[in-house]
Structure formats: structure tokens, C-alpha cells
Design a protein around this motif. Structure first.
Motif, mmCIF file in Angstrom:
data_model
loop_
_atom_site.group_PDB
_atom_site.id
_atom_site.type_symbol
_atom_site.label_atom_id
_atom_site.label_comp_id
_atom_site.label_asym_id
_atom_site.label_seq_id
_atom_site.Cartn_x
_atom_site.Cartn_y
_atom_site.Cartn_z
ATOM 1 N N GLN A 196 45.566 44.046 37.542
ATOM 2 C CA GLN A 196 44.654 43.326 36.658
ATOM 3 C C GLN A 196 44.161 44.197 35.505
ATOM 4 O OE1 GLN A 196 41.983 42.171 39.786
ATOM 5 N NE2 GLN A 196 42.878 40.113 40.007
ATOM 6 N N ALA A 197 43.931 45.477 35.790
ATOM 7 C CA ALA A 197 43.503 46.386 34.715
ATOM 8 C C ALA A 197 44.599 46.540 33.674
ATOM 9 C CB ALA A 197 43.127 47.739 35.308
ATOM 10 N N GLU A 221 51.495 40.795 52.755
ATOM 11 C CA GLU A 221 50.875 39.525 53.147
ATOM 12 C C GLU A 221 49.578 39.292 52.375
ATOM 13 O OE1 GLU A 221 50.327 39.694 57.342
ATOM 14 O OE2 GLU A 221 52.441 39.347 57.816
ATOM 15 N N GLU A 222 48.781 40.337 52.208
ATOM 16 C CA GLU A 222 47.515 40.204 51.502
ATOM 17 C C GLU A 222 47.745 39.967 50.009
ATOM 18 O OE1 GLU A 222 43.350 40.185 50.661
ATOM 19 O OE2 GLU A 222 44.603 39.704 52.407
ATOM 20 N N LEU A 223 48.738 40.614 49.430
ATOM 21 C CA LEU A 223 49.045 40.387 48.011
ATOM 22 C C LEU A 223 49.505 38.939 47.792
ATOM 23 C CD1 LEU A 223 50.874 43.720 47.085
ATOM 24 C CD2 LEU A 223 48.627 42.963 46.272
ATOM 25 N N VAL A 224 50.304 38.425 48.701
ATOM 26 C CA VAL A 224 50.750 37.028 48.599
ATOM 27 C C VAL A 224 49.544 36.094 48.723
ATOM 28 C CG1 VAL A 224 52.070 35.216 49.763
ATOM 29 C CG2 VAL A 224 53.096 37.475 49.414
ATOM 30 N N ARG A 225 48.656 36.392 49.655
ATOM 31 C CA ARG A 225 47.449 35.573 49.799
ATOM 32 C C ARG A 225 46.614 35.594 48.520
ATOM 33 N NH1 ARG A 225 42.399 35.497 50.072
ATOM 34 N NH2 ARG A 225 42.251 37.735 49.722
ATOM 35 N N GLY A 274 44.655 33.608 42.592
ATOM 36 C CA GLY A 274 45.277 33.568 41.273
ATOM 37 C C GLY A 274 45.793 34.903 40.752
ATOM 38 N N LEU A 275 45.988 35.871 41.636
ATOM 39 C CA LEU A 275 46.545 37.157 41.202
ATOM 40 C C LEU A 275 47.955 36.939 40.679
ATOM 41 C CD1 LEU A 275 46.461 40.278 41.018
ATOM 42 C CD2 LEU A 275 47.347 40.314 43.380
ATOM 43 N N SER A 276 48.182 37.302 39.413
ATOM 44 C CA SER A 276 49.491 37.118 38.795
ATOM 45 C C SER A 276 50.269 38.428 38.796
ATOM 46 C CB SER A 276 49.338 36.622 37.356
ATOM 47 O OG SER A 276 50.609 36.553 36.719
ATOM 48 N N PHE A 277 51.572 38.317 38.993
ATOM 49 C CA PHE A 277 52.475 39.462 38.958
ATOM 50 C C PHE A 277 53.396 39.398 37.737
ATOM 51 C CE2 PHE A 277 51.005 39.115 43.227
ATOM 52 C CZ PHE A 277 51.017 40.393 43.772
ATOM 53 N N SER A 278 52.973 38.634 36.726
ATOM 54 C CA SER A 278 53.829 38.437 35.557
ATOM 55 C C SER A 278 54.068 39.715 34.772
ATOM 56 C CB SER A 278 53.202 37.367 34.639
ATOM 57 O OG SER A 278 51.909 37.771 34.226
ATOM 58 N N ASN A 279 53.166 40.675 34.881
ATOM 59 C CA ASN A 279 53.323 41.945 34.154
ATOM 60 C C ASN A 279 53.819 43.074 35.047
ATOM 61 O OD1 ASN A 279 50.853 42.163 35.616
ATOM 62 N ND2 ASN A 279 50.198 43.845 34.275
ATOM 63 N N ASP A 331 54.790 35.250 41.481
ATOM 64 C CA ASP A 331 55.340 34.836 40.190
ATOM 65 C C ASP A 331 55.952 35.998 39.415
ATOM 66 O OD1 ASP A 331 52.940 36.134 39.746
ATOM 67 O OD2 ASP A 331 52.346 34.847 38.064
ATOM 68 N N ILE A 332 56.535 36.958 40.095
ATOM 69 C CA ILE A 332 57.168 38.077 39.415
ATOM 70 C C ILE A 332 58.464 37.632 38.756
ATOM 71 C CG2 ILE A 332 58.486 38.876 41.440
ATOM 72 C CD1 ILE A 332 57.814 41.767 40.517
#
Length: 645
Positions: free
Chosen positions: A51-52, A75-79, A85-90, A123-124
Motif C-alpha cells: 500500500q505504501a 491465506e491472510e493476504l488472500v483474505r 480490498g488489498l490490491s496486488f495490481s502494482n 488481482d496480480i
């Protein structure tokens, strides 16, 4: 407890530094109660970093690990992605390693692992996922590895590297002998590493002998490193890594040179660290009864003396002067400790009737108890407590053995094929509930990574079931007191099991509700290398919590035994049940009824001895330790720890 390293808004990392209570230690580490709690903390640090970076419109480059250690982090990252709403787009990822040769489709590949546990659920961008390719032709590997290094460099280097550790001290697959300047390359796997991986591959013969791995220098260039380790079987290598000298024989020790590394450990993995194992050598202690017991047993073993022979000088010379001062004298400490250990010994594991039980581990009343012996697999009962099992029956208690899983994956294909061919010759497929010819055809044509068919799993489960009946009949248990739960979490047909579910807990709760026991024995051996013991124990804990308000639960005590992998330390033992030579032999014969597990054990762990030999040696060793401390000499002892739920 929180990790002391913080991620500041501009992504500069503070050096962990040292802290007073770990003067023996050369790598910053944090110890958590369990892996689940620790994994959430690690996942939050990763999320904060992502996020930073997003706030600055920059990519976040993660180095990722496989194996059992990071699963709960993923598992926690997927949760967090799905619920927060944690995005992995970056995010750009680079995995540490991959077996070679290994196809992406193989369910033992790290490509398959990462997509199963993480990438398929977030969403990577698939273009941002980098995993070493186990299919590159050998002659092209050198250039491929150079290109992998350059790709990491061109991405800006690793912002965060997640690591596990092998029993050889490898990080990634950098086995002993790896150089600090090593880069991404192909490497030959150590035999111990292949043994540890063998349960994933249904035997060491199917474990690849080589792998492609990031090098030590690649890992050390990461801006932030977190290494995770769980369980007793990692404790010794963790101690050597954190407290030992830097050496290529333990590649993980190179992390001592990294200024921003934290080891995240559970209590079992940290148990051999000096501040945990012998805290009196580090500084002043809060002398709880358990710590006193631990220290005095250690002092006896260090000085090679029995308890009653310890002197004031022994205490003063070994960091225990404050214990001696608080205890008054060595004599007072010694006699109190002698009595504590002596009171753990009983030949009446269900309690001795019509006797003062104030100094006994179990209650005298009720004289005849209802007992549940939970066994994760269909042989843990006799391996771990066969002698106690027999005593409970002979002393008139109503004993029920409850097998929590079918144990079918531990039956070799050859063993199943033998049974199928015998059954097919004897009854023919028309009269049988299993189509044995279909089983024979499947096993003869089964590929390396193919999951067993339902009928094959059923046959393997029946093999273990009938072995269990034979073993407990030999001990003296009635058939109607033998129960098979076949918990659903286990029935995947492969080593990787499903998470424990509501149905599993309900099944365990139902059998407890039906029997209404005064005693429950359960496997507390969390060093089981493939985790079934831990899942089965958690199911029991959850069921007991659910039933806690029931009136009969007020009189129910929970005793934990250890399995084939580890034994309780002396200071942890609350009940020690001596076995005579005849009882040792009875236990051996009961174990040998489990013929499918005798000569070719699929999940051997790091001990090449057969299970009956391990159990016998362990029980005799426990008896020897009691004898060396000055207590009565017995042929063997089975040990238990009472757990308050």
C-alpha cells in the motif's frame, strides 16, 4: 508481541539491532505463540509495504517462498484482498526456486503451489509473476539463470524477501556449501532435503534431485528479509543459524550479515534458543514451578548427577544462584524436585481406586472411568501409548479408541495392489463391494503425480482399518469400542489436506457427546511432519470448547501423548506410566499388526527406524532418564502431559 521493525511512509527500514535479553543471538527474532498468529503479522507487514508503494505509484517487488511455512501468510493476504480490498495490481513477484526438471502442471511444482495458494485468488497481473522454469533445456539453464537475475535487477531489486528454512540450513535451495556470492543457478539437493520432501512426492524415489534456486547473494540484496520457521523439527537449525558462526555449511547464517532481517518463529521452533532453553544463563528469571523443574533436570544432566546429589556449588556455578537463594538450600530444592518427579509415576493411568490421590497424577474416583483414546492415524494409539492402553483395559475402565482419519495415503501402491489381487482372485468383482479389477488396472497404470481413485482410497483405508482391529483385539479391546471417524478434511487423496471444517469438529464432538468420557487421551505431537496430528488436535480442542458447558465435561481430563516424532521433556511430564518387559513386548506385537506400515513407511520423517523401534527406544530412554535422576529403575515409561482446556 509485535515485530519491532516498522515500515515508515517512505519505505526506509529501521535496523532491528540487538536487544538485551538475546545477547547470545546474532539475528533479530520474534517469537509468537503459534504460526497462525505470526503469519497474520507478516502478512500485514507485506500489505503495508504494498500500500505504501501504491501511494507513491511505484511497483512493489516481492520475493516469495513455497513450502508449508508461508501458507498461512498467503491465506491472510488472500483474505485481505477479498475482504479489505488489498490490491496486488502494482506487485511484481519473484519466487525463490523450483524443482528441476518439473512441469508447471505437476501438482508438486512450485508454479502449481503458488497459483493454488495465492495467485489464482488475487488481482496480480500474470505478467508480473516470475517463477523459475523447471522445463528449460539443461543446455540453456545458465543463460536462463543470468536472465532471471537481470529481471530482478531491472525491476528495482527485491523490496521484501519471504523465506523458510530447511533442516540443512538452506534458504531457497541454497544447500550446505553454497557461497555467499552465489547467484541464481541449478543445484543438487541435499539428501536430507529430499527426505523432508518425500511425503509430498509419496516417497523419496520420486523427489527430483536438482532444483533451480536464487543464490545467497540475490537474497542478501533484498531490502527487507523475513524468515519464518514453525515446529520442533526446525528448532536445532534455528539455534545454529541465530547463535552460531557464519558458515557455508549452514547457508542461512549468511543472514547475520543482513541489517534488516527478522526471524519470525513459533514457540516450538524457538525452543532451543538459549533464552528459552536455559534462560538462567542469560539473566535473572521468574522462577515458576515449571522453570524450576526444567532447570534442575538440566543441571542434573549437565553435571551427570542424580537430583539428591546436587550441591550449592552446582547451582552457583551454572547460573542458578538466584534460584538457590530463593530456595534456601540445595537440599530443599533437591528434595522438592525429587518429590515432584516421583509423584508423576503411576501404574494406574486411570487412577488407583480407594487410595489417597492427593499426590497422584489421576483421580481415584470414579473407580471405573469412561476413556476416549483419540488416534490421528490408525496406529498412533499403540505406537504412542500401547502399554497405557493395555493397563486401562486390564484395570477395568470402559476404553474407546477413536481413529480420526483413515490413514489411506500411508499405504503404498504395492501393498494395495497385493490386497486387490488377492481379493480379486478370491471373491471376484461381482461379489465384492470394491471393483478390484478396476483398482488393479488403476494402480498398474498410475502416473507419478496422479491422485488415487475413490476405490483405491477405500481399499487403502480398509487395509489400515483391519490392521487396527487386529492390533486392539490383541491388547484386549472389544470391537464395539473401536470407532472410525474418517474425518473429511483428510480425504483429499493426496498429502495436502483441506483445512479443518465445521463437519470435522461436529463429528469429533458427536463421539465425545456419545461416550461422555472422564478421560480423553489425544496426540499432542505437533512435530508430525505432514501436520495431520496438529489438525486432529485442533479438531478435539474445538469440540471440547463447544461441549464445555455440558455437566459431564466438568469431570473430563485431557491427557496429551507424543507420537513417533518426539517425546515430552522430563519437566513437562505430568504422568509417567511404567511398563514391564512383558508390557513392552505386548506393545511391540500390537504395533507389528500394522503390517502396511512396517517395512516401507511412506512418511518416515528424518528417522530411518521402524515405528516399533522408535517407540520402544523412546520409552526406554524416558525410563533411563528417570533412573539417572535417582528415581526407580523401570524397563520403559510412557509419558503424558495434562492439558487444561
Amino acid at each position: 508481541m509485535k515485530i519491532t521493525v516498522e515500515v515508515s511512509p517512505d519505505i526506509t527500514y529501521k535496523s532491528p539491532g540487538k536487544f538485551e535479553e538475546t545477547r547470545f543471538e546474532k539475528i533479530h527474532n520474534e517469537i509468537f505463540k503459534n504460526s497462525a498468529e505470526a503469519s497474520v503479522i507478516v502478512a500485514r507487514e507485506i500489505a503495508q509495504l504494498i500500500q505504501a508503494k501504491q501511494a507513491k505509484n511505484k511497483p512493489c517487488v516481492l520475493g516469495l517462498a513455497t513450502g508449508s511455512s508461508p501458507i498461512k501468510v498467503y491465506e491472510e493476504l488472500v483474505r485481505m484482498h477479498k475482504e479489505e480490498g488489498l490490491s496486488f495490481s502494482n506487485v511484481v513477484t519473484f519466487n525463490l526456486d523450483e524443482y528441476y526438471p518439473m512441469s508447471k502442471e505437476n501438482n508438486q511444482s512450485y508454479f502449481y503451489f503458488m497459483h493454488q495458494h495465492l495467485f489464482n485468488h488475487i488481482d496480480i497481473d500474470p505478467e508480473n509473476v516470475n517463477i523459475p522454469d523447471g522445463t528449460v533445456p539443461f543446455e540453456d539453464l545458465n543463460q536462463y539463470c543470468i536472465d532471471y537475475e537481470m529481471k530482478i535487477k531491472n525491476a528495482g531489486g527485491l523490496d521484501f524477501q519471504l523465506l523458510g528454512i530447511g533442516r540443512t540450513g538452506h534458504v531457497g535451495f541454497n544447500e550446505p556449501g553454497s557461497h555467499i556470492n552465489s547467484g541464481t543457478r541449478i543445484i543438487t539437493l541435499d539428501h536430507i532435503t529430499r527426505v523432508d520432501a518425500s511425503f509430498d512426492f509419496n516417497g523419496i524415489d520420486f523427489v527430483p534431485k536438482r532444483a533451480v534456486t536464487m543464490g545467497v547473494s540475490t537474497i542478501l540484496r533484498s531490502k527487507r528479509i523475513v524468515l519464518m520457521a514453525w515446529g520442533q523439527n526446525k528448532a536445532e537449525i534455528i539455534k545454529r543459524t541465530i547463535q552460531g558462526e557464519i558458515s557455508s555449511e549452514i547457508p542461512a547464517t549468511f543472514l547475520q550479515n543482513h541489517s534488516n532481517t527478522t526471524f519470525v518463529l513459533d514457540q516450538s521452533a524457538a525452543s532451543e534458543l538459549t533464552r528459552n532453553k536455559t534462560p538462567w544463563l542469560v539473566g535473572e528469571c521468574l522462577w515458576t514451578p515449571e522453570l524450576k523443574s526444567k532447570a534442575i533436570v538440566w543441571l542434573c544432566q549437565k553435571t551427570n548427577q542424580s537430583i539428591l546429589k546436587l550441591t550449592d556449588r552446582d547451582y552457583n556455578n551454572n547460573g542458578m544462584s538466584d534460584l538457590l537463594a530463593s530456595g534456601g538450600s540445595a537440599y530443599d530444592l533437591n528434595i522438592n524436585m525429587f518429590n515432584v518427579l516421583q509423584h508423576t509415576i503411576t501404574g494406574w493411568p486411570g487412577g488407583k481406586p480407594n487410595t489417597d490421590d492427593s499426590n497422584r497424577p489421576e483421580r481415584a474416583n470414579p473407580a471405573k472411568k469412561r476413556v476416549i483414546l483419540f488416534s490421528p492415524h490408525p496406529d498412533d494409539d499403540v505406537i504412542s501409548m500401547g502399554g497405557t492402553f493395555s493397563k486401562l483395559i486390564k484395570q477395568g475402565h470402559e476404553v474407546h479408541v477413536v481413529y480420526q482419519t483413515s490413514g489411506n495415503i500411508a499405504v503404498t501402491d504395492d501393498e494395495a495392489l497385493k490386497f486387490a489381487e488377492v481379493c480379486n482372485d478370491f471373491v471376484g468383482e461381482d461379489e465384492s463391494k470394491i471393483n478390484f479389477q478396476a483398482v488393479i488396472d488403476f494402480l498398474k497404470n498410475k502416473s507419478e503425480d496422479q491422485i488415487d481413485s475413490v476405490e483405491v482410497r477405500k481399499l487403502k483405508g480398509l487395509i489400515r482399518r483391519r490392521e487396527s482391529y487386529a492390533a486392539v483385539r490383541y491388547i484386549g479391546l472389544k470391537d464395539e469400542n473401536t470407532h472410525f471417524l474418517d474425518l473429511p478434511f483428510y480425504e483429499t487423496g493426496q498429502v495436502k489436506k483441506n483445512p479443518i471444517g465445521e463437519e470435522d469438529i461436529a463429528i469429533v464432538a458427536d463421539i465425545i457427546e456419545k461416550i461422555k468420557p472422564h478421560q480423553v487421551f489425544a496426540a499432542g505431537d505437533l512435530a508430525d511432519p505432514h501436520g495431520t496430528h496438529e489438525v486432529c488436535l485442533n479438531a478435539i480442542f474445538a469440540a471440547l470448547k463447544r461441549l464445555k458447558s455440558k455437566p459431564y465435561m466438568r469431570d473430563c481430563w485431557l491427557w496429551l501423548y507424543r507420537g513417533a516424532w518426539h517425546e515430552w521433556d522430563l519437566h513437562e511430564i505430568d504422568m509417567a506410566v511404567p511398563l514391564s518387559p512383558d508390557e513392552v513386548m505386548l506393545k511391540r506385537h500390537a504395533i507389528l499388526y500394522h503390517q502396511s506400515q512396517k517395512d516401507r513407511v511412506m512418511f518416515q520423517g528424518n528417522d530411518s527406524r521402524e515405528f516399533w523401534v522408535r517407540a520402544e527406544d523412546r520409552n526406554k530412554h524416558t525410563a533411563k532418564l528417570y533412573d539417572e535422576l535417582g528415581l526407580a529403575e523401570y524397563e520403559a515409561i510412557e509419558a503424558f502431559k495434562r492439558f487444561t482446556y
